[in-house]
Design a protein around this motif. Structure first.
Motif, PDB file in Angstrom:
ATOM      1  N   SER A   1     -51.263 -46.351 -43.695  1.00  0.00           N
ATOM      2  CA  SER A   1     -52.501 -46.778 -43.054  1.00  0.00           C
ATOM      3  C   SER A   1     -53.160 -45.676 -42.244  1.00  0.00           C
ATOM      4  CB  SER A   1     -52.232 -47.981 -42.127  1.00  0.00           C
ATOM      5  OG  SER A   1     -51.360 -47.618 -41.084  1.00  0.00           O
ATOM      6  N   MET A   2     -52.577 -44.474 -42.248  1.00  0.00           N
ATOM      7  CA  MET A   2     -53.146 -43.402 -41.437  1.00  0.00           C
ATOM      8  C   MET A   2     -54.502 -42.978 -41.994  1.00  0.00           C
ATOM      9  SD  MET A   2     -51.642 -39.636 -40.475  1.00  0.00           S
ATOM     10  CE  MET A   2     -50.434 -40.305 -39.376  1.00  0.00           C
ATOM     11  N   ARG A   3     -55.446 -42.796 -41.129  1.00  0.00           N
ATOM     12  CA  ARG A   3     -56.802 -42.448 -41.509  1.00  0.00           C
ATOM     13  C   ARG A   3     -56.859 -41.003 -41.966  1.00  0.00           C
ATOM     14  NH1 ARG A   3     -61.314 -40.278 -39.006  1.00  0.00           N
ATOM     15  NH2 ARG A   3     -63.310 -41.311 -39.436  1.00  0.00           N
ATOM     16  N   GLN A   4     -57.524 -40.764 -43.083  1.00  0.00           N
ATOM     17  CA  GLN A   4     -57.704 -39.419 -43.600  1.00  0.00           C
ATOM     18  C   GLN A   4     -59.057 -38.875 -43.150  1.00  0.00           C
ATOM     19  OE1 GLN A   4     -57.177 -39.604 -47.815  1.00  0.00           O
ATOM     20  NE2 GLN A   4     -54.999 -40.055 -47.654  1.00  0.00           N
ATOM     21  N   GLU A   5     -59.069 -37.687 -42.657  1.00  0.00           N
ATOM     22  CA  GLU A   5     -60.303 -37.112 -42.121  1.00  0.00           C
ATOM     23  C   GLU A   5     -61.029 -36.293 -43.195  1.00  0.00           C
ATOM     24  OE1 GLU A   5     -61.431 -37.608 -39.169  1.00  0.00           O
ATOM     25  OE2 GLU A   5     -59.734 -38.262 -37.945  1.00  0.00           O
ATOM     26  N   ASP A   6     -62.333 -36.102 -42.951  1.00  0.00           N
ATOM     27  CA  ASP A   6     -63.138 -35.113 -43.667  1.00  0.00           C
ATOM     28  C   ASP A   6     -63.200 -35.346 -45.167  1.00  0.00           C
ATOM     29  OD1 ASP A   6     -61.571 -32.573 -41.609  1.00  0.00           O
ATOM     30  OD2 ASP A   6     -63.121 -34.011 -41.123  1.00  0.00           O
ATOM     31  N   THR A   7     -63.357 -36.566 -45.600  1.00  0.00           N
ATOM     32  CA  THR A   7     -63.407 -36.838 -47.031  1.00  0.00           C
ATOM     33  C   THR A   7     -64.813 -37.113 -47.539  1.00  0.00           C
ATOM     34  OG1 THR A   7     -63.002 -39.181 -46.613  1.00  0.00           O
ATOM     35  CG2 THR A   7     -61.078 -37.785 -47.008  1.00  0.00           C
ATOM     36  N   GLY A   8     -65.769 -37.367 -46.655  1.00  0.00           N
ATOM     37  CA  GLY A   8     -67.108 -37.757 -47.084  1.00  0.00           C
ATOM     38  C   GLY A   8     -67.984 -36.571 -47.461  1.00  0.00           C
ATOM     39  N   GLU A   9     -69.085 -36.891 -48.157  1.00  0.00           N
ATOM     40  CA  GLU A   9     -69.999 -35.860 -48.641  1.00  0.00           C
ATOM     41  C   GLU A   9     -71.199 -35.652 -47.725  1.00  0.00           C
ATOM     42  OE1 GLU A   9     -70.940 -36.117 -52.942  1.00  0.00           O
ATOM     43  OE2 GLU A   9     -69.780 -37.971 -52.891  1.00  0.00           O
ATOM     44  N   PHE A  10     -71.496 -36.625 -46.848  1.00  0.00           N
ATOM     45  CA  PHE A  10     -72.765 -36.604 -46.126  1.00  0.00           C
ATOM     46  C   PHE A  10     -72.546 -36.394 -44.632  1.00  0.00           C
ATOM     47  CE2 PHE A  10     -73.217 -39.125 -49.943  1.00  0.00           C
ATOM     48  CZ  PHE A  10     -74.367 -38.607 -50.511  1.00  0.00           C
ATOM     49  N   ASP A  11     -73.384 -35.539 -44.043  1.00  0.00           N
ATOM     50  CA  ASP A  11     -73.300 -35.241 -42.616  1.00  0.00           C
ATOM     51  C   ASP A  11     -74.313 -36.095 -41.859  1.00  0.00           C
ATOM     52  OD1 ASP A  11     -71.351 -33.380 -43.086  1.00  0.00           O
ATOM     53  OD2 ASP A  11     -72.744 -31.699 -43.209  1.00  0.00           O
ATOM     54  N   TRP A  12     -73.988 -37.380 -41.714  1.00  0.00           N
ATOM     55  CA  TRP A  12     -74.861 -38.306 -40.998  1.00  0.00           C
ATOM     56  C   TRP A  12     -74.218 -38.680 -39.669  1.00  0.00           C
ATOM     57  CZ3 TRP A  12     -75.370 -42.000 -45.795  1.00  0.00           C
ATOM     58  CH2 TRP A  12     -76.236 -41.415 -46.730  1.00  0.00           C
ATOM     59  N   ASP A  13     -74.964 -38.505 -38.566  1.00  0.00           N
ATOM     60  CA  ASP A  13     -74.420 -38.897 -37.266  1.00  0.00           C
ATOM     61  C   ASP A  13     -74.469 -40.423 -37.123  1.00  0.00           C
ATOM     62  OD1 ASP A  13     -77.054 -39.594 -36.647  1.00  0.00           O
ATOM     63  OD2 ASP A  13     -77.420 -37.776 -35.475  1.00  0.00           O
ATOM     64  N   SER A  14     -73.968 -40.938 -35.995  1.00  0.00           N
ATOM     65  CA  SER A  14     -73.836 -42.387 -35.828  1.00  0.00           C
ATOM     66  C   SER A  14     -75.194 -43.088 -35.850  1.00  0.00           C
ATOM     67  CB  SER A  14     -73.098 -42.709 -34.521  1.00  0.00           C
ATOM     68  OG  SER A  14     -73.834 -42.256 -33.399  1.00  0.00           O
ATOM     69  N   GLU A  15     -76.227 -42.477 -35.251  1.00  0.00           N
ATOM     70  CA  GLU A  15     -77.534 -43.121 -35.242  1.00  0.00           C
ATOM     71  C   GLU A  15     -78.125 -43.193 -36.643  1.00  0.00           C
ATOM     72  OE1 GLU A  15     -80.267 -41.646 -32.386  1.00  0.00           O
ATOM     73  OE2 GLU A  15     -78.948 -42.014 -30.664  1.00  0.00           O
ATOM     74  N   THR A  16     -77.908 -42.162 -37.448  1.00  0.00           N
ATOM     75  CA  THR A  16     -78.380 -42.196 -38.833  1.00  0.00           C
ATOM     76  C   THR A  16     -77.661 -43.271 -39.624  1.00  0.00           C
ATOM     77  OG1 THR A  16     -78.861 -39.820 -38.766  1.00  0.00           O
ATOM     78  CG2 THR A  16     -78.676 -40.845 -40.948  1.00  0.00           C
ATOM     79  N   GLN A  17     -76.365 -43.392 -39.422  1.00  0.00           N
ATOM     80  CA  GLN A  17     -75.597 -44.434 -40.114  1.00  0.00           C
ATOM     81  C   GLN A  17     -76.102 -45.821 -39.741  1.00  0.00           C
ATOM     82  OE1 GLN A  17     -71.224 -43.839 -39.917  1.00  0.00           O
ATOM     83  NE2 GLN A  17     -71.679 -41.770 -39.200  1.00  0.00           N
ATOM     84  N   GLU A  18     -76.314 -46.066 -38.445  1.00  0.00           N
ATOM     85  CA  GLU A  18     -76.788 -47.374 -38.015  1.00  0.00           C
ATOM     86  C   GLU A  18     -78.217 -47.628 -38.495  1.00  0.00           C
ATOM     87  OE1 GLU A  18     -74.914 -49.623 -36.753  1.00  0.00           O
ATOM     88  OE2 GLU A  18     -73.191 -48.291 -36.555  1.00  0.00           O
ATOM     89  N   PHE A  19     -79.026 -46.580 -38.599  1.00  0.00           N
ATOM     90  CA  PHE A  19     -80.386 -46.686 -39.120  1.00  0.00           C
ATOM     91  C   PHE A  19     -80.349 -47.151 -40.575  1.00  0.00           C
ATOM     92  CE2 PHE A  19     -84.113 -44.462 -41.074  1.00  0.00           C
ATOM     93  CZ  PHE A  19     -85.106 -45.162 -40.415  1.00  0.00           C
ATOM     94  N   ILE A  20     -79.440 -46.587 -41.351  1.00  0.00           N
ATOM     95  CA  ILE A  20     -79.301 -46.980 -42.759  1.00  0.00           C
ATOM     96  C   ILE A  20     -78.787 -48.412 -42.863  1.00  0.00           C
ATOM     97  CG2 ILE A  20     -77.954 -46.545 -44.856  1.00  0.00           C
ATOM     98  CD1 ILE A  20     -78.126 -43.546 -44.120  1.00  0.00           C
ATOM     99  N   LEU A  21     -77.781 -48.747 -42.062  1.00  0.00           N
ATOM    100  CA  LEU A  21     -77.210 -50.097 -42.112  1.00  0.00           C
ATOM    101  C   LEU A  21     -78.240 -51.152 -41.710  1.00  0.00           C
ATOM    102  CD1 LEU A  21     -73.679 -49.404 -40.577  1.00  0.00           C
ATOM    103  CD2 LEU A  21     -74.199 -49.910 -42.965  1.00  0.00           C
TER     104      LEU A  21
END
Length: 464
Positions: free
Chosen positions: A49-69
């Motif tokens: 269950s350990m979280r793996q870091e640095d696997t995503g392709e996009f550099d979106w900060d938290s506000e951008t993520q919430e904007f998309i959601l």
């Protein structure tokens, strides 16, 4: 078919929450400042269950993520009222079908849109919301033709509980497939559920009908039973009394109940996988599975509560108004209490999942109270009123994620999320009190002027 339609639209909706968690490169988050205030949860043990870091392709900060959601809700808010009016006037079959079709197509193009930039992704989500916004009002309109008054609670709740199964399947399947290499990893759930939506669309057009009178295979006995317990209306002649509706406090009790319930519901729906992944430090697969657990509890609770509500009403133990008030007020306040408890238990993953599951289960009791209440107040105008009520939900869907972005600039900081949970407690407590004071379980005087004569229905029977 309506049940499976709601399963699909919620699968399509929650896929984005898992997708964003998988798409974003976690190394883009601001580095933890050891001198800054806040609380951070420790990594999970090396037990799968350990979280793996640095696997995503996009550099979106938290506000951008919430904007998309939140983008979905910017579209969702605009088609609630038009969707209900169109369904009341022309029938809900094609309105509901077009809603599912549009959000399915948006799901299929989402992976391509992601590479075009966050703005294009946001636009795709807005279009998806525009399409899906008509689904609930259209189904309310169909219920007014198909659901006998003695079965309102259980049949309405069973159909709408498809949203819970959609959350379960969407979260779990998206978590597993996004972590795999299947169809490129994170794009796979978008392709799976989008394609399934196209298949459902064809089946719905072949099998669904606006009224019992239009159905070519319904028995005479079943048709007579259904029509004896609904407020019949002439679809082409519907004239909605908007002035009466907008000055009706029981209608506004519906609006406030839905808006406050959606505050908690949509905040979790869009952010629970991120909370599991970034704060509680579960890996993406486990975050998807654990995010599905609360909706499984809610699914069971909604169905049981709907059955109990109809039993209590039909046996005369309590009035319809009392049942609606008890269920909704208890559900909203109980949910708020569990959110405060989630904030208090902090990084304890087991207790967090327990209280979130309990909270959504209790919220299911509220849903089983106020969703059929739309049919209680004005069956002939249920699509229009349902659209008005549902249009309040996207406001919460926009403001909730916005506040998450404000309070959780560093999404790994537990303290910001605690503020979010405490706000949910305050909002749902207010909704509970408002509904308790102003709600009603009976048809309103202004809503009984659209009945069709018995002789018209008898002529219809003779034609079969």
């Amino acid at each position: 078919m309506g049940y499976f339609g709601f399963v699909l639209v919620y699968c399509l909706r929650v896929t984005v929450s898992i997708g964003v968690a998988a798409m974003v490169n976690s190394s883009y988050a601001p580095p933890r400042d050891i001198n800054a205030s806040g609380e951070y949860c420790e990594e999970r043990g090396a037990n799968g269950s350990m979280r793996q870091e640095d696997t995503g392709e996009f550099d979106w900060d938290s506000e951008t993520q919430e904007f998309i959601l939140a983008g979905f809700f910017y579209g969702y808010i605009f088609t609630q009222l038009p969707g209900g009016w169109l369904a009341d006037k022309f029938g809900g079959k094609y309105i509901f079908a077009l809603g599912v079709l549009s959000t399915s197509l948006c799901s299929l193009v989402f992976p391509v849109a992601s590479y075009a930039g966050a703005g294009v992704v946001f636009a795709t989500r807005v279009v998806s919301g525009i399409g899906e916004g008509v689904t609930f009002p259209a189904m309310f309109s169909m219920f007014s033709n198909w659901v006998h008054q003695e079965e309102r609670s259980r049949l309405a709740v069973i159909t709408f509980s498809g949203s819970c199964l959609g959350n379960i399947l969407g979260q779990a399947i998206s978590g597993v497939t996004a972590s795999s290499g299947f169809l490129g990893g994170w794009p796979s759930p978008f392709y799976i559920f989008g394609s399934t939506g196209l298949i459902w669309f064809v089946a719905w057009l072949c099998l669904a009908y606006n009224t019992p009178a239009e159905h070519p295979r319904i028995s005479m006995a079943e048709r007579k039973y259904i029509e004896s317990g609904v407020t019949q209306k002439s679809i082409s002649k519907v004239k909605v009394p908007w002035g009466k509706i907008l000055t009706s406090m029981p209608v506004w009790a519906q609006v406030v109940a839905h808006m406050t319930a959606c505050w908690g519901y949509f905040t979790l729906l869009t952010n629970l996988p991120i909370y599991m992944n970034d704060v509680l430090r579960y890996d993406l697969t486990m975050a998807g599975v654990l995010s599905a657990v609360p909706y499984a509890v809610q699914w069971v609770t909604m169905i049981i509560a709907g059955q109990v509500a109809d039993y209590l009403i039909n046996t005369g133990y309590l009035s319809r108004t009392a049942i609606r008030k008890i269920f909704v007020s208890t559900g909203l306040f109980g949910y708020g209490v569990t959110q405060a408890l989630v904030a208090l238990v902090g990084c304890n993953g087991a207790l967090s999942v327990t209280f979130i599951s309990l909270g959504l289960g209790i919220l299911g009791i509220a849903f089983s109270g106020y969703l059929p209440n739309t049919l209680d107040l004005a069956p002939a105008y249920s699509g229009s009123i349902g659209g008005l009520v549902q249009s309040s939900g996207p406001i919460s869907g926009i403001l909730g994620p916005y506040l998450v972005g404000v309070f959780t600039e560093d999404q790994r900081n537990l303290q910001g999320w605690q503020y979010v949970f405490y706000i949910s407690f305050g909002v749902t407590t207010f909704g509970s009190l408002f509904y308790l004071i102003f709600a009603s379980g009976y048809e309103q005087p202004w809503a009984s002027n659209n009945d069709t004569s018995k002789q018209e229905h008898k002529r219809g029977y003779e034609k079969i």
